[in-house]
Write a protein that holds these residues in place. Structure first.
Motif, mmCIF file in Angstrom:
data_model
loop_
_atom_site.group_PDB
_atom_site.id
_atom_site.type_symbol
_atom_site.label_atom_id
_atom_site.label_comp_id
_atom_site.label_asym_id
_atom_site.label_seq_id
_atom_site.Cartn_x
_atom_site.Cartn_y
_atom_site.Cartn_z
ATOM 1 N N ALA A 103 -48.102 2.767 -16.221
ATOM 2 C CA ALA A 103 -49.436 3.245 -15.842
ATOM 3 C C ALA A 103 -50.479 2.154 -16.069
ATOM 4 N N THR A 104 -50.369 1.489 -17.219
ATOM 5 C CA THR A 104 -51.328 0.427 -17.543
ATOM 6 C C THR A 104 -51.167 -0.744 -16.576
ATOM 7 N N MET A 105 -49.917 -1.108 -16.310
ATOM 8 C CA MET A 105 -49.665 -2.206 -15.370
ATOM 9 C C MET A 105 -50.219 -1.864 -13.983
ATOM 10 N N ASN A 106 -49.963 -0.663 -13.504
ATOM 11 C CA ASN A 106 -50.442 -0.278 -12.167
ATOM 12 C C ASN A 106 -51.967 -0.336 -12.089
ATOM 13 N N ARG A 107 -52.633 0.100 -13.164
ATOM 14 C CA ARG A 107 -54.107 0.050 -13.170
ATOM 15 C C ARG A 107 -54.594 -1.392 -13.155
ATOM 16 N N GLN A 108 -53.899 -2.244 -13.943
ATOM 17 C CA GLN A 108 -54.325 -3.651 -13.970
ATOM 18 C C GLN A 108 -54.030 -4.362 -12.651
ATOM 19 N N LEU A 109 -53.000 -3.932 -11.943
ATOM 20 C CA LEU A 109 -52.641 -4.578 -10.670
ATOM 21 C C LEU A 109 -53.634 -4.255 -9.563
ATOM 22 N N THR A 110 -53.909 -2.967 -9.388
ATOM 23 C CA THR A 110 -54.761 -2.598 -8.232
ATOM 24 C C THR A 110 -55.841 -1.568 -8.568
ATOM 25 N N GLY A 111 -55.932 -1.188 -9.831
ATOM 26 C CA GLY A 111 -56.975 -0.222 -10.204
ATOM 27 C C GLY A 111 -56.546 1.220 -10.039
ATOM 28 N N VAL A 112 -55.313 1.455 -9.594
ATOM 29 C CA VAL A 112 -54.896 2.851 -9.400
ATOM 30 C C VAL A 112 -54.679 3.511 -10.772
ATOM 31 N N GLU A 113 -55.204 4.727 -10.922
ATOM 32 C CA GLU A 113 -55.061 5.459 -12.180
ATOM 33 C C GLU A 113 -53.769 6.284 -12.164
ATOM 34 N N THR A 114 -53.279 6.620 -13.358
ATOM 35 C CA THR A 114 -52.148 7.549 -13.452
ATOM 36 C C THR A 114 -52.610 8.792 -14.200
ATOM 37 N N VAL A 115 -52.292 9.942 -13.639
ATOM 38 C CA VAL A 115 -52.646 11.224 -14.251
ATOM 39 C C VAL A 115 -51.353 11.872 -14.729
ATOM 40 N N PHE A 116 -51.301 12.223 -16.015
ATOM 41 C CA PHE A 116 -50.109 12.865 -16.567
ATOM 42 C C PHE A 116 -50.330 14.370 -16.682
ATOM 43 N N LEU A 117 -49.382 15.119 -16.174
ATOM 44 C CA LEU A 117 -49.445 16.571 -16.312
ATOM 45 C C LEU A 117 -48.270 17.016 -17.190
#
Ligand code: ADP
Length: 166
Positions: A103-117
């Protein structure tokens, strides 16, 4: 327009997945069920079958698209498709430990957030792998998978993911 993706191999899709996808659909305008393929993995169902099962099961729900996510980075796919959030179901702390760096890597790569349910209690033990094992050993999995998946599980030999050539 807020668009999210629920990524996974969905080999096959089961009721735990469906529950998270339905909750994501309540939070976002559009949810893509992004079916992934890792060519190093052996699947029980082909990519087309995994997509078909998800489509058959989700056909009646509005605002849900099923499509392959391809082989590249999920973060890049999200940028291409205008996806602002990746939605993941969490079954346990080990899911969280596995998902957090991605999740952290994806946000740092393109700014996409991860939402956990958090996974729903009734489905917290479900995984595609466990369902396939139980089915193979003769157990009744009808409570855990949609009808279209049950039909395909019963309909014969495993179909291997096609190996890409060239
Ligand atoms: P993978 O791509 O790791 O093979 P799956 O296709 O099995 O994963 O699942 C895709 C995603 O669905 C997981 O990353 C997880 O977020 C979610 N998920 C899987 N099983 C459950 C469950 N029982 N309850 C809630 N969410 C789940």
């Amino acid at each position: 327009m807020r668009r999210a993706v629920c990524p996974g191999s969905f080999d096959p899709i089961h009721n735990g997945h469906l529950e998270v996808i339905a909750r994501a659909a309540g939070l976002f305008d559009e949810v893509i069920v992004g079916v992934s393929t890792n060519y190093a993995k052996k699947y029980r169902f082909s990519l087309d079958e995994r997509i078909d099962m998800a489509k058959e099961t989700l056909a009646s729900l509005q605002g849900i698209i099923v499509e392959p996510v391809g082989e590249g980075l999920l973060a890049e796919y999200c940028r291409r498709r205008g996806v602002s959030a990746i939605v993941k179901g969490l079954r346990s702390s080990s899911d969280f430990d596995y998902e957090l760096p991605m999740a952290t890597m994806n946000r740092q790569l393109t700014g996409v957030e991860t939402v956990f349910l958090p996974a729903e209690g009734h489905y917290v033990h479900l995984s595609s792998t466990l369902i396939k094992e139980v089915f193979t050993l003769g157990g009744n999995v009808s409570e855990f998978v949609p009808r279209s998946v049950l039909k395909r599980l019963h309909s014969g030999e495993p179909v291997r993911e096609q190996v890409r050539r060239g």
